[in-house]
Write an enzyme that holds these catalytic residues in place. Structure first.
Site, mmCIF file in Angstrom:
data_model
loop_
_atom_site.group_PDB
_atom_site.id
_atom_site.type_symbol
_atom_site.label_atom_id
_atom_site.label_comp_id
_atom_site.label_asym_id
_atom_site.label_seq_id
_atom_site.Cartn_x
_atom_site.Cartn_y
_atom_site.Cartn_z
ATOM 1 N N LEU A 34 -10.095 17.664 20.844
ATOM 2 C CA LEU A 34 -9.823 17.676 19.402
ATOM 3 C C LEU A 34 -9.482 16.252 18.938
ATOM 4 C CD1 LEU A 34 -7.553 20.862 19.028
ATOM 5 C CD2 LEU A 34 -10.021 20.658 18.630
ATOM 6 N N HIS A 419 9.015 -8.103 -6.805
ATOM 7 C CA HIS A 419 9.168 -9.407 -6.161
ATOM 8 C C HIS A 419 10.327 -9.334 -5.182
ATOM 9 C CE1 HIS A 419 9.229 -13.733 -5.657
ATOM 10 N NE2 HIS A 419 10.548 -13.684 -5.825
#
Ligand code: NAD
Length: 432
Positions: A34, A419
Site C-alpha cells: 500500500l 514580518h
C-alpha cells in the site's frame, strides 16, 4: 456502483477512499505494498532522508560536530514508511483490498491471483518504474529503489541524469559525505524547468562540492567506471556506486490491455480530459498515463475520474500544478516558464527578488535563493512562479492559490505578509 481500482499508490488508494465516501462498492487490487512508489520508494523515504540531511548541513554551518549514523537514519526511514502504511490501511477499511497482479480478461473483468473480479467501472493507477538506458552495464547501476535500500554511505556516487530524482539523491548523499558527480545529457540540469533556476541550482550544488557535467552522454558502465561523451571527447568517472535516474516509464506490462481494447503507446495509456481511456467505463490516472509524473497530480486525476463517473463537473486546474525538487537549496515551481510563454507568444513581465535581501533568510544563514514571478504584460495576471531557496516548497502554494483565483499583480499587491518571514521574498518580487 461497483468500482475496481488497480494500483495502491496516491492515484489508486486516495481514489478508493473517496469512492467509498461517495457510496461506491470498491475493490482495490495491488501487486506491491500500500502507498505505491510515493510511500515505499519515492517521496516519503527521500523526504525522511532530506530531514536528516538538512539537520547535518545546519549543524555544519553552525560549526557543530557532525556524526552521521546512516544505519540509524535508514531505520528511521523504514519506520516512517511503516507508520504511514498503517495509516493507509486504516483509511482503506471500507475497501476490499486484494494483493496480486491484475490482468484484464475483458472490459469489465479483471483477474488477480486466479480469481475474477467484475466491475461497472475500472480505474487503472499502476504507476511507473525507473527507465534504464540501453547501454552496456546498465543492469549494474542502482535505481532509486536500490539506493533507498542502502545501509552504508558509498564513498563516491556517479549519478546518471540531472533531473529531479538524480539531483535529490546527489544533494542527499553529498550531505551524508559521498563524493558526487552528476552526468546530465542536456545543456542544463532539470531540462523542463526555468533556465534561470536550473543555472542557479547548478551553481549552488557546485558550491556544495557536487561535480556536475552537462552535455554528457553516458555510453557505458563498466564496474565502477562510467563512460560518457562530452563535446566529441570520451571521458570517464570512477565511483564506488552508480545511480541511474533518467526518467520513468509507465507500468503497463502484464495488464493485458489488449483483452479490453485499451489504447496505449510508448509513453503509457491514452486518456482524455476526464481520464477516460479509449474504452467506455475504463479510466487511467497517474504515471501510467505518461503525463506529469507527480503523486499529487495522480490523486487529483483520480478525483476527476470519480467526478466523471458520477457526471459531476469540477474546477480542478491541471494547468496549475505546484511541484518541488527537494535539493538543498530547494526548488519549487508552478505554472508556465519564461520560455513556455515565449514559445506561445504570450507577452510577459518577469518580477524578481532575492533571498539575500530578506531578513529571515539572512537570520537563517540561507541567503542563496531567488524568486521569479511571471505575469501577463497585458493584464498583470500571474502565469507562473519559480523559486530556488530554502522552504520554497512551502511558499509556492501561495502562488498556486493566486493562479487558481486568476489573480493579477494588482489584486495581490496589498495583501499583508507577516514580518519577518520568507514569504516576504514573494511579496518583494510582486512589489518590484
Ligand atoms: P527526469 O525526466 O526529471 O530527469 C531525467 C534526466 O536524465 C533528464 O534531465 C535527462 O536529460 C537525463 N538523461 C536522459 N538520458 C541520459 C543519458 N544518456 N545521460 C545522461 N543524462 C540523461 O526523470 P527522473 O529524475 O528520473 O524523475 C522521473 C519522474 O519522477 C519525473 O517526472 C519527476 O518529476 C518525478 N519525480 C518528482 C519528484 C518531486 O516532485 N520532488 C521526485 C522524484 C521524482
Amino acid at each position: 456502483m461497483r468500482l475496481l481500482i488497480i494500483g495502491a499508490g496516491p492515484g489508486g488508494y486516495e481514489t478508493a477512499v473517496e469512492a467509498v465516501k461517495r457510496g461506491m462498492e470498491v475493490t482495490l487490487i495491488t501487486e506491491g505494498p500500500l502507498g505505491g512508489t510515493c510511500l515505499n520508494e519515492g517521496c516519503i523515504p527521500t523526504k525522511t532522508f532530506c530531514h536528516y540531511a538538512e539537520l547535518i548541513e545546519q549543524n555544519r554551518k553552525a560549526g557543530l560536530e557532525v556524526n552521521i549514523d546512516f544505519r540509524n537514519i535508514a531505520e528511521r526511514k523504514d519506520a516512517v514508511i511503516g507508520q504511514l502504511r498503517g495509516g493507509i490501511e486504516s483509511l482503506l477499511k471500507g475497501v476490499d483490498v486484494v494483493y496480486g497482479k491484475a490482468s484484464f480478461k475483458d472490459a469489465h473483468t479483471v483477474t488477480a491471483g486466479g480469481q475474477d473480479y467484475e466491475a461497472d467501472r475500472i480505474i487503472i493507477a499502476t504507476g511507473s518504474q525507473s527507465a534504464i538506458l540501453p547501454i552496456p552495464g546498465a543492469d549494474t547501476a542502482m535505481t532509486s529503489r536500490e539506493i533507498l535500500a542502502l545501509r552504508e554511505v558509498p564513498s563516491s556516487i556517479c549519478v546518471i541524469g540531472g533531473g529531479v530524482i538524480g539531483l535529490e539523491f546527489a544533494s542527499l548523499f553529498r550531505s551524508f559525505g559521498s563524493e558526487v558527480t552528476v552526468l546530465e545529457y542536456c545543456r542544463e540540469l532539470l531540462p523542463r524547468f526555468d533556465t534561470d533556476i536550473a543555472k542557479r541550482l547548478k551553481q549552488a550544488l557546485g558550491k556544495r562540492g557536487i561535480r556536475i557535467e552537462t552535455q554528457a552522454q553516458v555510453t557505458a558502465i563498466d564496474g565502477g567506471t562510467v563512460r560518457y561523451i562530452k563535446k566529441d571527447t570520451e571521458c570517464e568517472v570512477q565511483s564506488e556506486a552508480v545511480l541511474m535516474a533518467v526518467g520513468r516509464r509507465a507500468n503497463i506490462e502484464g495488464l493485458n490491455l489488449e483483452a479490453a481494447g485499451i489504447e496505449y503507446d510508448r509513453r503509457g495509456i491514452k486518456v482524455d480530459a476526464g481520464f477516460r481511456t479509449s474504452v467506455a467505463d475504463i479510466y487511467a490516472v497517474g504515471d501510467v498515463t505518461g503525463g506529469i509524473m507527480l503523486a499529487h497530480v495522480a490523486t487529483y486525476q483520480g478525483l476527476r475520474a470519480l467526478n466523471d463517473i458520477e457526471g459531476k463537473q469540477d474546477s480542478i486546474r491541471f494547468d496549475v500544478v505546484p511541484a518541488a525538487v527537494f535539493t538543498m537549496p530547494e526548488v519549487a515551481v508552478v505554472g508556465m516558464t519564461e520560455d513556455e510563454c515565449k514559445e506561445r507568444g504570450i507577452a510577459i513581465r518577469c518580477l524578481k527578488s532575492f533571498y539575500r535581501a530578506n531578513g529571515k533568510a539572512v537570520s537563517m544563514d540561507e541567503t542563496d535563493g531567488y524568486c521569479k514571478v511571471i505575469a501577463s504584460a497585458e493584464d498583470g495576471r500571474i502565469l507562473g512562479c519559480h523559486i530556488m531557496g530554502t522552504h520554497s516548497s512551502d511558499m509556492i502554494h501561495e502562488v498556486a492559490v493566486m493562479m487558481n483565483m486568476n489573480a493579477s499583480l494588482s489584486d495581490v499587491r496589498n495583501i499583508i505578509h507577516a514580518h519577518p518571514t520568507l514569504s516576504e521574498v514573494l511579496q518583494a518580487a510582486i512589489h518590484e
